[in-house]
Design a protein around this motif. Structure first.
Motif, PDB file in Angstrom:
ATOM      1  N   SER A  58       0.814  -1.223   0.000  1.00 29.25           N
ATOM      2  CA  SER A  58       0.000   0.000   0.000  1.00 29.25           C
ATOM      3  C   SER A  58       0.846   1.270   0.000  1.00 29.25           C
ATOM      4  CB  SER A  58      -0.943   0.010   1.213  1.00 29.25           C
ATOM      5  OG  SER A  58      -0.212   0.056   2.418  1.00 29.25           O
ATOM      6  N   ASN A  59       2.164   1.082  -0.144  1.00 22.74           N
ATOM      7  CA  ASN A  59       3.026   2.265  -0.192  1.00 22.74           C
ATOM      8  C   ASN A  59       4.072   2.151  -1.283  1.00 22.74           C
ATOM      9  OD1 ASN A  59       3.375   4.786   1.116  1.00 22.74           O
ATOM     10  ND2 ASN A  59       5.304   4.078   1.948  1.00 22.74           N
ATOM     11  N   VAL A  60       3.812   1.271  -2.244  1.00 17.95           N
ATOM     12  CA  VAL A  60       4.845   1.026  -3.259  1.00 17.95           C
ATOM     13  C   VAL A  60       4.350   1.328  -4.673  1.00 17.95           C
ATOM     14  CG1 VAL A  60       6.070  -0.747  -1.921  1.00 17.95           C
ATOM     15  CG2 VAL A  60       4.222  -1.438  -3.431  1.00 17.95           C
ATOM     16  N   LEU A  61       5.315   1.735  -5.495  1.00 16.12           N
ATOM     17  CA  LEU A  61       5.054   1.881  -6.928  1.00 16.12           C
ATOM     18  C   LEU A  61       6.002   0.931  -7.653  1.00 16.12           C
ATOM     19  CD1 LEU A  61       3.630   3.427  -9.272  1.00 16.12           C
ATOM     20  CD2 LEU A  61       5.550   5.041  -9.227  1.00 16.12           C
ATOM     21  N   PHE A 115      -7.130   2.427  11.907  1.00 13.50           N
ATOM     22  CA  PHE A 115      -8.266   1.703  11.319  1.00 13.50           C
ATOM     23  C   PHE A 115      -8.583   2.281   9.936  1.00 13.50           C
ATOM     24  CE2 PHE A 115     -12.884   0.477  11.123  1.00 13.50           C
ATOM     25  CZ  PHE A 115     -12.647  -0.885  11.080  1.00 13.50           C
ATOM     26  N   GLY A 116      -8.576   1.413   8.943  1.00  6.41           N
ATOM     27  CA  GLY A 116      -8.867   1.872   7.586  1.00  6.41           C
ATOM     28  C   GLY A 116      -7.630   1.993   6.714  1.00  6.41           C
ATOM     29  N   ILE A 117      -6.441   1.893   7.310  1.00  3.40           N
ATOM     30  CA  ILE A 117      -5.210   1.952   6.488  1.00  3.40           C
ATOM     31  C   ILE A 117      -4.955   0.535   5.941  1.00  3.40           C
ATOM     32  CG2 ILE A 117      -2.738   2.459   6.447  1.00  3.40           C
ATOM     33  CD1 ILE A 117      -3.170   4.404   8.762  1.00  3.40           C
ATOM     34  N   PRO A 118      -4.819   0.409   4.630  1.00  2.00           N
ATOM     35  CA  PRO A 118      -4.715  -0.945   4.049  1.00  2.00           C
ATOM     36  C   PRO A 118      -3.304  -1.522   4.113  1.00  2.00           C
ATOM     37  CG  PRO A 118      -4.741   0.684   2.302  1.00  2.00           C
ATOM     38  CD  PRO A 118      -4.846   1.453   3.597  1.00  2.00           C
ATOM     39  N   ALA A 119      -2.725  -1.527   5.306  1.00  4.25           N
ATOM     40  CA  ALA A 119      -1.324  -1.955   5.448  1.00  4.25           C
ATOM     41  C   ALA A 119      -1.211  -3.253   6.224  1.00  4.25           C
ATOM     42  CB  ALA A 119      -0.544  -0.856   6.178  1.00  4.25           C
ATOM     43  N   SER A 120      -0.018  -3.856   6.146  1.00  2.00           N
ATOM     44  CA  SER A 120       0.309  -4.978   7.037  1.00  2.00           C
ATOM     45  C   SER A 120       1.093  -4.400   8.219  1.00  2.00           C
ATOM     46  CB  SER A 120       1.184  -5.992   6.298  1.00  2.00           C
ATOM     47  OG  SER A 120       2.475  -5.438   6.076  1.00  2.00           O
ATOM     48  N   ASP A 205     -12.017   5.215  -2.327  1.00  2.00           N
ATOM     49  CA  ASP A 205     -12.595   4.240  -3.256  1.00  2.00           C
ATOM     50  C   ASP A 205     -11.763   4.104  -4.541  1.00  2.00           C
ATOM     51  OD1 ASP A 205     -13.113   6.860  -3.838  1.00  2.00           O
ATOM     52  OD2 ASP A 205     -15.089   6.493  -4.726  1.00  2.00           O
ATOM     53  N   LYS A 206     -10.608   4.796  -4.582  1.00  2.00           N
ATOM     54  CA  LYS A 206      -9.779   4.728  -5.804  1.00  2.00           C
ATOM     55  C   LYS A 206      -8.454   4.042  -5.510  1.00  2.00           C
ATOM     56  CE  LYS A 206     -12.000   8.116  -8.381  1.00  2.00           C
ATOM     57  NZ  LYS A 206     -11.895   9.023  -9.497  1.00  2.00           N
ATOM     58  N   PHE A 207      -7.789   3.565  -6.580  1.00  2.00           N
ATOM     59  CA  PHE A 207      -6.490   2.914  -6.400  1.00  2.00           C
ATOM     60  C   PHE A 207      -5.430   3.989  -6.133  1.00  2.00           C
ATOM     61  CE2 PHE A 207      -8.356   0.052  -9.859  1.00  2.00           C
ATOM     62  CZ  PHE A 207      -8.971  -0.780  -8.934  1.00  2.00           C
ATOM     63  N   SER A 208      -4.688   3.817  -5.044  1.00  2.00           N
ATOM     64  CA  SER A 208      -3.612   4.771  -4.737  1.00  2.00           C
ATOM     65  C   SER A 208      -2.598   4.088  -3.826  1.00  2.00           C
ATOM     66  CB  SER A 208      -4.181   6.003  -4.024  1.00  2.00           C
ATOM     67  OG  SER A 208      -4.375   5.741  -2.648  1.00  2.00           O
ATOM     68  N   ALA A 209      -1.591   4.859  -3.434  1.00  2.00           N
ATOM     69  CA  ALA A 209      -0.629   4.341  -2.458  1.00  2.00           C
ATOM     70  C   ALA A 209      -0.543   5.313  -1.290  1.00  2.00           C
ATOM     71  CB  ALA A 209       0.721   4.118  -3.102  1.00  2.00           C
ATOM     72  N   GLY A 210      -1.638   5.990  -1.014  1.00  2.00           N
ATOM     73  CA  GLY A 210      -1.657   6.958   0.093  1.00  2.00           C
ATOM     74  C   GLY A 210      -0.959   8.249  -0.300  1.00  2.00           C
ATOM     75  N   SER A 211      -0.468   8.973   0.700  1.00  2.00           N
ATOM     76  CA  SER A 211       0.201  10.258   0.415  1.00  2.00           C
ATOM     77  C   SER A 211       1.477  10.016  -0.374  1.00  2.00           C
ATOM     78  CB  SER A 211       0.570  10.959   1.718  1.00  2.00           C
ATOM     79  OG  SER A 211      -0.599  11.222   2.441  1.00  2.00           O
ATOM     80  N   VAL A 212       1.635  10.788  -1.421  1.00  2.00           N
ATOM     81  CA  VAL A 212       2.801  10.586  -2.293  1.00  2.00           C
ATOM     82  C   VAL A 212       4.062  11.167  -1.658  1.00  2.00           C
ATOM     83  CG1 VAL A 212       3.771  11.136  -4.561  1.00  2.00           C
ATOM     84  CG2 VAL A 212       1.345  10.592  -4.338  1.00  2.00           C
ATOM     85  N   PHE A 213       3.894  12.318  -0.994  1.00  2.00           N
ATOM     86  CA  PHE A 213       5.071  13.000  -0.430  1.00  2.00           C
ATOM     87  C   PHE A 213       4.995  13.064   1.095  1.00  2.00           C
ATOM     88  CE2 PHE A 213       4.112  15.159  -4.541  1.00  2.00           C
ATOM     89  CZ  PHE A 213       5.230  14.753  -5.242  1.00  2.00           C
ATOM     90  N   LYS A 214       6.180  13.219   1.692  1.00  2.00           N
ATOM     91  CA  LYS A 214       6.243  13.405   3.151  1.00  2.00           C
ATOM     92  C   LYS A 214       6.052  14.870   3.481  1.00  2.00           C
ATOM     93  CE  LYS A 214       9.499   9.750   4.188  1.00  2.00           C
ATOM     94  NZ  LYS A 214      10.705   9.350   4.838  1.00  2.00           N
ATOM     95  N   ARG A 215       5.573  15.130   4.677  1.00  2.00           N
ATOM     96  CA  ARG A 215       5.547  16.515   5.158  1.00  2.00           C
ATOM     97  C   ARG A 215       6.977  16.969   5.378  1.00  2.00           C
ATOM     98  NH1 ARG A 215       0.626  17.256   9.455  1.00  2.00           N
ATOM     99  NH2 ARG A 215      -0.955  16.395   8.099  1.00  2.00           N
TER     100      ARG A 215
END
Ligand SMILES: Cc1cc2nc3c(=O)[nH]c(=O)nc-3n(C[C@H](O)[C@H](O)[C@H](O)COP(=O)(O)OP(=O)(O)OC[C@H]3O[C@@H](n4cnc5c(N)ncnc54)[C@H](O)[C@@H]3O)c2cc1C
Length: 282
Positions: A58-61, A115-120, A205-215
């Motif tokens: 959920s965080n990879v491209l 809760f709700g983050i699609p991670a392991s 509801d869309k395909f993504s990998a979460g936030s693209v950039f760090k703060r």
């Protein structure tokens, strides 16, 4: 190669990440226990093969081209066990949805923010995932890892956790969390509040990998991108989300090169060299 283990060869990488982007990969191997994991690592070493540890993707491209590293999935490390009062051991392959359900059933509070983050759990700890002002490092007692083919336990204070990062360079096998007892009803309420907030503010509801950039310090990428009016900009089937400018979404057939071009475009337009939070694989 890896004949004795569960594996998928010539794997379609789209199926193993939440972005649903990627070409084909050489092989993904699913060890069932540490014994098998050690054997697989040894086989990689003997054959001079590099490996990449995949959590829930959920965080990879993944790249559009052939990915020739061995992918190790720890999804079979899926045990959860209460060790003693308020202390839980969780295998690296456990998904946060499953963990949160378990914690609710056992009246244990602390990780509702996730809760709700699609991670392991392995990926979440490696990345020091967080949300709503909390982060996973705050709830860890110790982490069980495989280093140089040996199992070791790293105490919380021995690990350098920073914003969406950790210095863990080993294979995470599992994690001990310290939680608190709480009324089930309150835990359920909190979980639902966080989930609702996510659905309201993120392209859930869309395909993504979460936030693209760090703060970066006080700079919130989503705010900057929004200020520059970049929401909705598309390259191919990749789009800067209209709902949350910090997300790039795949509208169906996006390629990794579309996402990378959008990242470049954002940096060019804003003049800020944001650091990527997503892991760009080559
Ligand atoms: C809709 C959506 C919402 C999101 N919201 C948030 C959020 O609120 N907060 C947040 O922090 N993130 C968020 N993310 C991003 C992502 O879920 C996190 O970065 C998460 O920590 C990645 O976990 P994963 O299991 O999917 O890991 P992967 O994406 O599979 O891997 C991430 C990294 O962890 C490493 N890794 C995975 N497992 C292990 C292991 N067992 N041992 C060692 N290294 C390992 C991988 O090698 C890789 O470097 C969101 C993503 C999506 C798609």
């Amino acid at each position: 190669m890896f004949d004795k283990f569960e594996k998928i060869e010539n794997v379609n990488l789209k199926d193993y990440c939440t972005f649903k982007i990627g070409g084909n990969g050489k092989v993904i191997v699913f060890p069932r226990n540490v014994y098998e994991l050690k054997k697989i690592c040894k086989e990689c070493e003997e054959n001079n093969l590099q490996f990449f540890i995949l959590g829930n993707g959920s965080n990879v491209l993944f790249p559009d081209y052939y990915f020739d590293k061995v992918i190790l999935s720890l999804k079979k490390f899926d045990n959860i066990k209460i060790i003693r009062k308020n202390v839980v051991f969780v295998g690296a392959g456990v998904k946060l949805f499953v963990l949160n359900k378990f914690l609710l059933e056992n009246s244990l509070q602390g990780l509702e923010f996730s809760f709700g983050i699609p991670a392991s759990v392995g990926g979440f700890v490696c990345m020091n995932g967080g949300a709503f002002g909390d982060e996973v490092a705050n709830h860890i007692l110790r982490v069980k890892v495989l280093r140089d083919n040996k199992i070791i336990w790293l105490k919380r204070k021995e690990i350098d956790f920073s914003y969406r990062n950790s210095n863990i360079d080993d294979i995470i096998l599992g994690v001990e969390f310290k939680l608190k007892s709480e009324d089930k009803k309150l835990i359920a309420e909190k979980q639902q509040q966080y989930l609702l907030k996510r659905k309201e503010t993120q392209p859930y509801d869309k395909f993504s990998a979460g936030s693209v950039f760090k703060r970066q310090n006080n700079l919130i990428p989503a705010k900057v991108i929004d200020t520059f009016g970049l929401k909705g900009v598309k390259i191919g089937d990749a789009e800067i989300s209209r709902k949350h400018a910090g997300f790039i979404v795949n509208n169906g057939n996006a390629k990794a090169m579309d996402v990378l071009a959008l990242i470049k475009y954002i940096k060019l337009k804003t003049g800020i060299n944001f650091e990527e939070e997503i892991i760009i694989l080559k």
